[in-house]
Enzyme design. Structure first.
Site: not given
Ligand SMILES: O=C(O)[C@H]1O[C@H](OP(=O)(O)OP(=O)(O)OC[C@H]2O[C@@H](n3ccc(=O)[nH]c3=O)[C@H](O)[C@@H]2O)[C@H](O)[C@@H](O)[C@H]1O
Length: 433
Positions: A245
């Site tokens: 991504y």
């Molecule tokens: O800024 C971005 O550009 C991206 O932001 C977002 O990605 P992320 O920051 O990864 O958000 P998100 O999946 O909500 O996980 C949030 C937290 O929960 C943790 N996480 C996640 C899943 C889980 O089961 N457990 C967990 O601890 C995980 O490790 C993380 O620390 C958008 O989805 C992406 O499309 C893109 O726009």
């Protein structure tokens, strides 16, 4: 060998008699024709069955091929709707094509633009990456504020050409993308399809449009990848993506530069930092944690090595909307026309974050308080599937040049999200992933 015998009958006329061999040959002929005919019908039926059968239709399983879906568009009434939706109703207003309009950010940005009198036309393929009924509900919301969404794919160049023929857009807000960091391991081609091929298709249409629009589009905080220098500044290295991504978003920034350089397109990339809020995306942690906590289902909370904290610079949707509108308002015109560059054009990249990272465990505690339910938690090691340990935006450039100033902390923003969530799903709608 004789094929048939001939003789004189009793009238003296010469008669020809078909031989038994001739009889069997003609029967053989007609059987062969029948066999050919029925084989053809059989094969045609098999073809129709497999082509139309939903189980063999690759579209729902393979989002990279979603553009093969046929959408209904065209006609005078349709063009009239486009013009009406995109019509500017205020002094100094702009006319914006918003791609990914039925998405989370698209819905909020379009509503805000329409509210201030700008013309807005949406484009969305309503794919099933997450529950399409949520996208339809957002569409209904936009419809009530006068925004029409064209159903189609950014890879459909004929459709894009038509949209630019019907409306002389001043701006494009490009938000259509394959989102999600972890899903990239499941369906890599959908990222290439939307974030790379789709972007090129859109930029091709913009470069050929007359006038060329200015383009503001969604990049991502994920481009910082393994960068460990905090807070992340636009000057930091972005050549170590941790997920496909992120790699496709980074590639998008380079592609954007090329179109700026060759064709004089005005291009602004906004690196969004984990955007959350009402009408959000069900694939994001804050959203499915809420759903699972309410259902009494165990949630997995990631932690880094040696019990290290995993944190995100969660950014509230209203702050992001302000950043998007400021980027549109400060975007200079593209300089090219007829696909030719006439002079240098603006090229910008901004971080849009909140500047205060919050550990995921704190996010869960806030949700527990707001939902008045204790979460069943399973603390697990951060999987090696694209997630990075933390994000933290340096927003001084956006502050200086866009007047961007986020004002919603996670507690306040989640309160608004939970209120929306409970209201939305109490109407009998099921929260699916
Ligand atoms: O800024 C971005 O550009 C991206 O932001 C977002 O990605 P992320 O920051 O990864 O958000 P998100 O999946 O909500 O996980 C949030 C937290 O929960 C943790 N996480 C996640 C899943 C889980 O089961 N457990 C967990 O601890 C995980 O490790 C993380 O620390 C958008 O989805 C992406 O499309 C893109 O726009």
């Amino acid at each position: 060998m004789l094929k048939h015998s001939s003789y004189l009958d009793n009238t003296g006329k010469f008669k020809m008699e078909k031989s038994p061999y001739f009889h069997s040959k003609s029967r053989w002929h007609s059987s062969l024709m029948k066999l050919t005919f029925w084989s053809f019908i059989f094969l045609a039926l098999i073809f129709i069955f497999f082509y139309r059968s939903p189980s063999s239709n690759p579209l729902p399983q393979d989002p990279s091929r979603r553009s093969l879906r046929t959408y209904n568009w065209g006609g005078l009434a349709w063009e009239k709707r486009l013009r009406s939706s995109a019509r500017i109703r205020s002094r100094d207003g702009i006319s914006v094509l918003v791609t990914g309009d039925a998405g989370f950010v698209g819905t909020h940005v379009s509503t805000a633009l329409k509210r201030r009198g700008d013309g807005v036309l949406g484009l969305d393929n309503f794919n099933d990456y997450y529950d399409p009924s949520l996208k339809r509900a957002r569409q209904a919301l936009l419809d009530r504020s006068g925004v029409f969404i064209v159903e189609g794919d950014i890879n459909d160049s004929t459709l894009l050409r038509k949209l630019f023929e019907v409306v002389a857009f001043t701006h494009v807000m490009h938000l259509a993308a394959q989102a999600g960091v972890r899903y990239a391991m499941e369906n890599p081609s959908s990222y290439v399809h939307s974030n790379i091929a789709g972007l090129v298709s859109l930029l091709e249409a913009c470069k050929s449009a007359n006038p060329q629009p200015a383009i503001v589009w969604a990049s991502s905080s994920s481009v910082y990848g393994l960068n460990s220098k905090v807070p992340f500044s636009e000057k930091d290295r972005t050549d170590q993506p941790a997920s496909l991504y992120a790699a496709t978003k980074k590639a998008g920034e380079e592609i954007a530069h090329t179109y700026n350089h060759i064709y004089g397109l005005s291009l602004t990339a906004l690196r969004f930092f984990t955007v959350y809020g009402p009408w959000g995306r069900p694939d994001m942690a804050y959203f499915f944690f809420t759903r699972d906590i309410l259902k009494g289902k165990t949630i997995s909370i990631f932690e880094a090595a040696n019990h290290g904290t995993v944190a995100r610079d969660f950014t509230y949707i209203d702050d992001i909307v302000k950043g998007c509108l400021a980027a549109l308002d400060t975007a200079e015109k593209s300089t090219g026309s007829g696909g030719k560059k006439k002079g240098p054009a603006q090229f910008r990249i901004y971080n849009l974050g909140n500047t205060s990272p919050v550990p995921v465990s704190d996010l869960v505690s806030i949700l527990e308080r707001l939902l008045k339910v204790n979460a069943k938690k399973n603390i697990i090691k951060l999987p090696q599937n694209g997630d990075v340990r933390f994000t933290h935006a340096n927003i001084s450039l956006a502050q200086r040049e866009l007047g961007y100033k986020p004002s919603t902390d996670l507690q306040t923003g989640l309160k608004k999200f939970v209120k929306w969530y409970l209201g939305y799903y109490s109407g009998g709608k099921k929260a699916t992933g």
